[in-house]
Enzyme design. Structure first.
Site, PDB file in Angstrom:
ATOM      1  N   GLU A   1      33.924  45.113  46.722  1.00  0.00           N
ATOM      2  CA  GLU A   1      33.167  46.253  47.255  1.00  0.00           C
ATOM      3  C   GLU A   1      34.154  47.263  47.839  1.00  0.00           C
ATOM      4  O   GLU A   1      35.357  47.088  47.743  1.00  0.00           O
ATOM      5  CB  GLU A   1      32.188  45.779  48.345  1.00  0.00           C
ATOM      6  CG  GLU A   1      32.849  45.153  49.552  1.00  0.00           C
ATOM      7  CD  GLU A   1      31.871  44.522  50.525  1.00  0.00           C
ATOM      8  OE1 GLU A   1      30.657  44.490  50.277  1.00  0.00           O
ATOM      9  OE2 GLU A   1      32.345  44.031  51.576  1.00  0.00           O
TER      10      GLU A   1
ATOM     11  N   ASP B   1      33.076  50.623  58.286  1.00  0.00           N
ATOM     12  CA  ASP B   1      33.143  51.296  56.978  1.00  0.00           C
ATOM     13  C   ASP B   1      33.590  52.755  57.087  1.00  0.00           C
ATOM     14  O   ASP B   1      32.927  53.667  56.552  1.00  0.00           O
ATOM     15  CB  ASP B   1      31.756  51.267  56.293  1.00  0.00           C
ATOM     16  CG  ASP B   1      31.141  49.886  56.241  1.00  0.00           C
ATOM     17  OD1 ASP B   1      31.899  48.911  56.101  1.00  0.00           O
ATOM     18  OD2 ASP B   1      29.906  49.775  56.327  1.00  0.00           O
TER      19      ASP B   1
HETATM   20  O1  FUB Z   1      28.454  47.736  56.216  1.00  0.00           O
HETATM   21  C1  FUB Z   1      27.690  47.054  55.240  1.00  0.00           C
HETATM   22  C2  FUB Z   1      28.568  46.581  54.142  1.00  0.00           C
HETATM   23  O2  FUB Z   1      29.581  45.725  54.654  1.00  0.00           O
HETATM   24  C3  FUB Z   1      29.346  47.645  53.432  1.00  0.00           C
HETATM   25  O3  FUB Z   1      28.563  48.424  52.576  1.00  0.00           O
HETATM   26  C4  FUB Z   1      30.373  46.808  52.780  1.00  0.00           C
HETATM   27  O4  FUB Z   1      31.439  47.500  52.210  1.00  0.00           O
HETATM   28  C5  FUB Z   1      30.783  45.928  53.926  1.00  0.00           C
HETATM   29  O5  FUB Z   1      31.718  46.553  54.776  1.00  0.00           O
END
Ligand code: FUB
Length: 324
Positions: A223, A16
């Site tokens: 997301e 991320d």
């Molecule tokens: O790293 C945890 C979660 O996985 C992140 O918040 C999302 O965007 C995905 O990458």
């Protein structure tokens, strides 16, 4: 030898990556994946992160320096677990590190930690930012020096359980032709630690101006929001989750609506795909992650970067996530 498309960190697992240029250097604000072997589920319990490290790159030819742990879960009074994808912004010489975590009731919220240097350390505020929910905060500084926070993620990130900023387990992920869940955006107050307004829907529309639908899983938002401006155009970039794409949409208004523009990166090795985009020394770069070092273990990721190309008409050139 070029370090593009290579794992940038090789002693910890990192994911991320939110990259920014501060004081002429690139700083990477990633999640720190635990080195654990656990069953995966749709709630994301496998992503059980407990602290954050910050990385500093002096240029794009040199592997980053680990600036160390900038704070841990134990330092966050309001949080119970899962320090997920963070971001950082600078204002008037102070640095604001935004991060999601589950509160003591298991609900994801966005918190902020404040520091004097881009490499940290950062001191978390006592409580989360009121009015926030879900995951993946991204802080965008507009050219008029207003700052906006965007956020949101489906499934474990709980965005699908909200409508009009109200939570209920009766709310489900939209299906078929129902309008897709929207990421959220709000102006920050001058103090950078509070919202100046309620979260608004950031709507992504198709070429006809119709909101993307829940069933459109190769285009709808899942997301990983990121916002930047090139010329007078705002680019909102994001992950489609279940179809594992990084996509973008554009608008002339920071609040949108944003018109879907295309795919930036096809699927990488691993379930999640997550990114940030920066301009550095006249070139544009995509920071992202995959699971190369762990050979595909979803919760053991590594950050990478590569150059990104804009076509003369402002479209982003699609890249292959497996092209190493
Ligand atoms: O790293 C945890 C979660 O996985 C992140 O918040 C999302 O965007 C995905 O990458």
């Amino acid at each position: 030898m070029s370090i593009e498309k290579k794992p940038l960190v090789n002693d910890l697992y990192t994911a991320d990556p939110s990259a920014h240029v501060f004081n002429g250097k690139i700083y990477i604000y990633p999640s720190h994946d635990e080195d654990i072997d656990v069953e995966n589920n749709d709630n994301g319990d496998q992503y059980d992160m407990k602290d954050y490290h910050v990385y500093e790159m002096k240029d794009t030819e040199t592997y980053p320096r680990d600036c160390g742990c900038v704070f841990t879960l134990k330092d966050v009074k309001w949080a119970s677990k899962q320090l997920w994808a963070p971001d950082c912004a600078e204002k008037d010489g102070k640095y604001y590190f935004y991060f999601p975590a589950r509160d003591k009731n298991g609900m994801f919220r966005v918190g902020v930690a404040v520091g004097d240097k881009p490499e940290g350390p950062f001191t978390p505020e006592d409580d989360y930012i009121q009015g926030t929910y879900s995951i993946d905060p991204c802080c965008f500084q507009d050219t008029d020096n207003k700052y906006y926070l965007t956020m949101g993620g489906l499934w474990g990130g709980q965005l699908d359980q909200y409508r009009n900023n109200k939570w209920s387990t009766d709310n489900k992920e939209p299906q078929g032709k129902e309008p897709a869940c929207t990421p959220k955006i709000a102006l920050l107050k001058d103090n950078m630690t509070e919202l100046a307004e309620e979260l608004r829907d950031l709507v992504i529309v198709d070429e006809n101006g119709d909101p993307l639908t829940g069933g459109d899983d190769v285009r709808r938002y899942f997301e990983d929001p990121w916002l930047f401006k090139k010329g007078d155009t705002y680019y909102f970039t994001y992950s489609t989750g279940t179809s594992h794409l990084l996509c973008y949409a554009t608008s002339k208004n920071v609040y949108g609506p944003y018109t879907y523009g295309g795919c930036i990166l096809s699927p990488v090795l691993g379930w999640t795909t997550h990114h940030s985009i920066i301009e550095y020394n006249g070139k544009w770069y995509l920071f992202y992650h995959d699971c190369e070092r762990s050979k595909g273990v979803n919760q053991k990721r590594n950050v990478k970067f590569r150059e990104l190309t804009f076509k003369p008409n402002g479209k982003i050139q699609t890249m292959d996530g497996f092209d190493r």
